[in-house]
Design a protein around this motif. Sequence first.
Motif, PDB file in Angstrom:
ATOM      1  N   MET A  24      33.654  43.655  19.339  1.00 33.40           N
ATOM      2  CA  MET A  24      34.864  44.387  18.990  1.00 33.40           C
ATOM      3  C   MET A  24      34.643  45.898  19.024  1.00 33.40           C
ATOM      4  O   MET A  24      35.582  46.654  19.257  1.00 33.40           O
ATOM      5  N   ARG A  25      33.406  46.351  18.802  1.00 33.10           N
ATOM      6  CA  ARG A  25      33.123  47.787  18.897  1.00 33.10           C
ATOM      7  C   ARG A  25      33.323  48.284  20.323  1.00 33.10           C
ATOM      8  O   ARG A  25      33.655  49.447  20.549  1.00 33.10           O
ATOM      9  N   ASP A  26      33.112  47.397  21.291  1.00 33.10           N
ATOM     10  CA  ASP A  26      33.290  47.777  22.694  1.00 33.10           C
ATOM     11  C   ASP A  26      34.765  47.839  23.084  1.00 33.10           C
ATOM     12  O   ASP A  26      35.152  48.637  23.949  1.00 33.10           O
ATOM     13  N   LEU A  27      35.583  47.004  22.463  1.00 32.68           N
ATOM     14  CA  LEU A  27      36.987  46.888  22.867  1.00 32.68           C
ATOM     15  C   LEU A  27      37.843  47.941  22.168  1.00 32.68           C
ATOM     16  O   LEU A  27      38.749  47.627  21.393  1.00 32.68           O
ATOM     17  N   THR A  28      37.567  49.197  22.488  1.00 29.98           N
ATOM     18  CA  THR A  28      38.240  50.295  21.789  1.00 29.98           C
ATOM     19  C   THR A  28      39.450  50.841  22.524  1.00 29.98           C
ATOM     20  O   THR A  28      40.252  51.573  21.940  1.00 29.98           O
ATOM     21  N   HIS A  29      39.588  50.514  23.817  1.00 33.91           N
ATOM     22  CA  HIS A  29      40.746  51.010  24.566  1.00 33.91           C
ATOM     23  C   HIS A  29      41.035  50.055  25.722  1.00 33.91           C
ATOM     24  O   HIS A  29      40.197  49.233  26.102  1.00 33.91           O
ATOM     25  N   VAL A  30      42.225  50.175  26.285  1.00 34.54           N
ATOM     26  CA  VAL A  30      42.666  49.193  27.274  1.00 34.54           C
ATOM     27  C   VAL A  30      41.865  49.258  28.572  1.00 34.54           C
ATOM     28  O   VAL A  30      41.831  48.289  29.334  1.00 34.54           O
ATOM     29  N   GLY A  31      41.178  50.372  28.816  1.00 37.08           N
ATOM     30  CA  GLY A  31      40.333  50.457  29.997  1.00 37.08           C
ATOM     31  C   GLY A  31      39.181  49.467  29.952  1.00 37.08           C
ATOM     32  O   GLY A  31      38.757  48.938  30.985  1.00 37.08           O
ATOM     33  N   VAL A  32      38.670  49.181  28.757  1.00 31.81           N
ATOM     34  CA  VAL A  32      37.602  48.200  28.606  1.00 31.81           C
ATOM     35  C   VAL A  32      38.130  46.801  28.928  1.00 31.81           C
ATOM     36  O   VAL A  32      37.452  45.998  29.592  1.00 31.81           O
ATOM     37  N   TYR A  33      39.327  46.502  28.478  1.00 27.27           N
ATOM     38  CA  TYR A  33      39.934  45.207  28.798  1.00 27.27           C
ATOM     39  C   TYR A  33      40.132  45.074  30.314  1.00 27.27           C
ATOM     40  O   TYR A  33      39.894  44.007  30.898  1.00 27.27           O
ATOM     41  N   HIS A  34      40.582  46.148  30.936  1.00 27.62           N
ATOM     42  CA  HIS A  34      40.762  46.140  32.386  1.00 27.62           C
ATOM     43  C   HIS A  34      39.443  45.828  33.095  1.00 27.62           C
ATOM     44  O   HIS A  34      39.395  45.000  34.012  1.00 27.62           O
ATOM     45  N   ALA A  35      38.365  46.475  32.661  1.00 26.40           N
ATOM     46  CA  ALA A  35      37.056  46.225  33.260  1.00 26.40           C
ATOM     47  C   ALA A  35      36.607  44.785  33.005  1.00 26.40           C
ATOM     48  O   ALA A  35      36.007  44.153  33.891  1.00 26.40           O
ATOM     49  N   TRP A  36      36.881  44.270  31.817  1.00 24.57           N
ATOM     50  CA  TRP A  36      36.553  42.878  31.477  1.00 24.57           C
ATOM     51  C   TRP A  36      37.247  41.927  32.448  1.00 24.57           C
ATOM     52  O   TRP A  36      36.632  40.998  32.986  1.00 24.57           O
ATOM     53  N   VAL A  37      38.520  42.158  32.668  1.00 24.52           N
ATOM     54  CA  VAL A  37      39.280  41.307  33.595  1.00 24.52           C
ATOM     55  C   VAL A  37      38.677  41.371  35.000  1.00 24.52           C
ATOM     56  O   VAL A  37      38.430  40.338  35.645  1.00 24.52           O
ATOM     57  N   GLU A  38      38.431  42.575  35.498  1.00 18.54           N
ATOM     58  CA  GLU A  38      37.892  42.715  36.850  1.00 18.54           C
ATOM     59  C   GLU A  38      36.512  42.076  36.976  1.00 18.54           C
ATOM     60  O   GLU A  38      36.190  41.456  37.999  1.00 18.54           O
ATOM     61  N   ASP A  39      35.686  42.201  35.935  1.00 27.10           N
ATOM     62  CA  ASP A  39      34.341  41.630  35.962  1.00 27.10           C
ATOM     63  C   ASP A  39      34.359  40.103  35.944  1.00 27.10           C
ATOM     64  O   ASP A  39      33.331  39.467  36.233  1.00 27.10           O
ATOM     65  N   SER A  40      35.498  39.510  35.597  1.00 26.07           N
ATOM     66  CA  SER A  40      35.609  38.051  35.575  1.00 26.07           C
ATOM     67  C   SER A  40      35.779  37.458  36.972  1.00 26.07           C
ATOM     68  O   SER A  40      35.862  36.237  37.128  1.00 26.07           O
ATOM     69  N   PHE A  41      35.816  38.339  37.985  1.00 29.08           N
ATOM     70  CA  PHE A  41      35.952  37.910  39.377  1.00 29.08           C
ATOM     71  C   PHE A  41      34.809  38.516  40.204  1.00 29.08           C
ATOM     72  O   PHE A  41      35.033  39.369  41.059  1.00 29.08           O
ATOM     73  N   PRO A  42      33.571  38.080  39.958  1.00 32.27           N
ATOM     74  CA  PRO A  42      32.422  38.712  40.608  1.00 32.27           C
ATOM     75  C   PRO A  42      32.372  38.527  42.120  1.00 32.27           C
ATOM     76  O   PRO A  42      31.707  39.294  42.820  1.00 32.27           O
ATOM     77  N   ASN A  43      33.076  37.532  42.624  1.00 36.42           N
ATOM     78  CA  ASN A  43      33.035  37.246  44.058  1.00 36.42           C
ATOM     79  C   ASN A  43      34.301  37.686  44.787  1.00 36.42           C
ATOM     80  O   ASN A  43      34.528  37.303  45.940  1.00 36.42           O
ATOM     81  N   GLN A  44      35.144  38.487  44.138  1.00 37.88           N
ATOM     82  CA  GLN A  44      36.394  38.894  44.765  1.00 37.88           C
ATOM     83  C   GLN A  44      36.146  39.812  45.960  1.00 37.88           C
ATOM     84  O   GLN A  44      35.152  40.544  46.013  1.00 37.88           O
ATOM     85  N   THR A  45      37.034  39.750  46.918  1.00 37.25           N
ATOM     86  CA  THR A  45      36.936  40.586  48.116  1.00 37.25           C
ATOM     87  C   THR A  45      38.233  41.368  48.298  1.00 37.25           C
ATOM     88  O   THR A  45      39.276  41.006  47.740  1.00 37.25           O
ATOM     89  N   PHE A  46      38.175  42.436  49.066  1.00 39.54           N
ATOM     90  CA  PHE A  46      39.357  43.247  49.317  1.00 39.54           C
ATOM     91  C   PHE A  46      40.391  42.458  50.106  1.00 39.54           C
ATOM     92  O   PHE A  46      40.045  41.645  50.982  1.00 39.54           O
ATOM     93  N   ASN A  47      41.672  42.689  49.817  1.00 42.93           N
ATOM     94  CA  ASN A  47      42.733  42.041  50.591  1.00 42.93           C
ATOM     95  C   ASN A  47      43.062  42.888  51.822  1.00 42.93           C
ATOM     96  O   ASN A  47      42.375  43.868  52.128  1.00 42.93           O
ATOM     97  N   SER A  48      44.109  42.517  52.524  1.00 41.46           N
ATOM     98  CA  SER A  48      44.464  43.206  53.772  1.00 41.46           C
ATOM     99  C   SER A  48      44.850  44.664  53.560  1.00 41.46           C
ATOM    100  O   SER A  48      44.822  45.467  54.499  1.00 41.46           O
ATOM    101  N   ASP A  49      45.216  45.027  52.317  1.00 44.61           N
ATOM    102  CA  ASP A  49      45.567  46.418  52.011  1.00 44.61           C
ATOM    103  C   ASP A  49      44.361  47.243  51.588  1.00 44.61           C
ATOM    104  O   ASP A  49      44.490  48.432  51.251  1.00 44.61           O
TER     105      ASP A  49
END
Length: 213
Positions: A16-41
Amino acid sequence: MYLSRVEIDTKNRKKMRDLTHVGVYHAWVEDSFPNQTFNSDGVFPRKLWRIDNINQKKYLLLVSEEKPELEKLEKYGVNDTSQTKNYQPFIDSLKNGEKVRFRLVANPVISKFVPGQRGRVMPHVTIEQQEQFLIARSDKNGFMLKEGEFAVIDHEFVNFKHKSGKTPRLSKTTYEGNLTITNIDKFKALLVKGFGKKKAYGFGLMTVIPIGD
């Protein structure tokens, strides 16, 4: 599309000390997809997420094109509480004229003209303003709202840590109630692409539950 969630480990002080702002949540979400690749855009596929408070517990709710890696999704979560399911069959089952129960977290703002400057973005602060903000945008998103059939159930300001080092606050409003689907194509797009601004930071995710006859 996939719908996933995990219970946030609010009893773990270190997490909870890490979850101090919404940017951390955003990074958490993105890190949950370690194998993601760029789309056509040339960008990573968009994810929609929000924090739900249910029965005195907090959950991270997530809509994504790909399945998250559940072990990564539990980074700040309670062990063995992550789950995901195919969301597309439910989305495809919705139809015009159907009345559903909805929940939405949004960032209701207005751009005000300031002489000699660009438009200044200001948050809507009263419940009436926040409700009218949603009503005004309902038609273009494929649904209809009636006053008295939905409400603002929560409003707060959340911290956002900018790369400049500044920590502005974002206005966060949670809506809940009933709506009627009027344009199924626009409404399906809303469910998978999100509503309004700041989608990367926990805004714009609408979920619905059919109302029985």
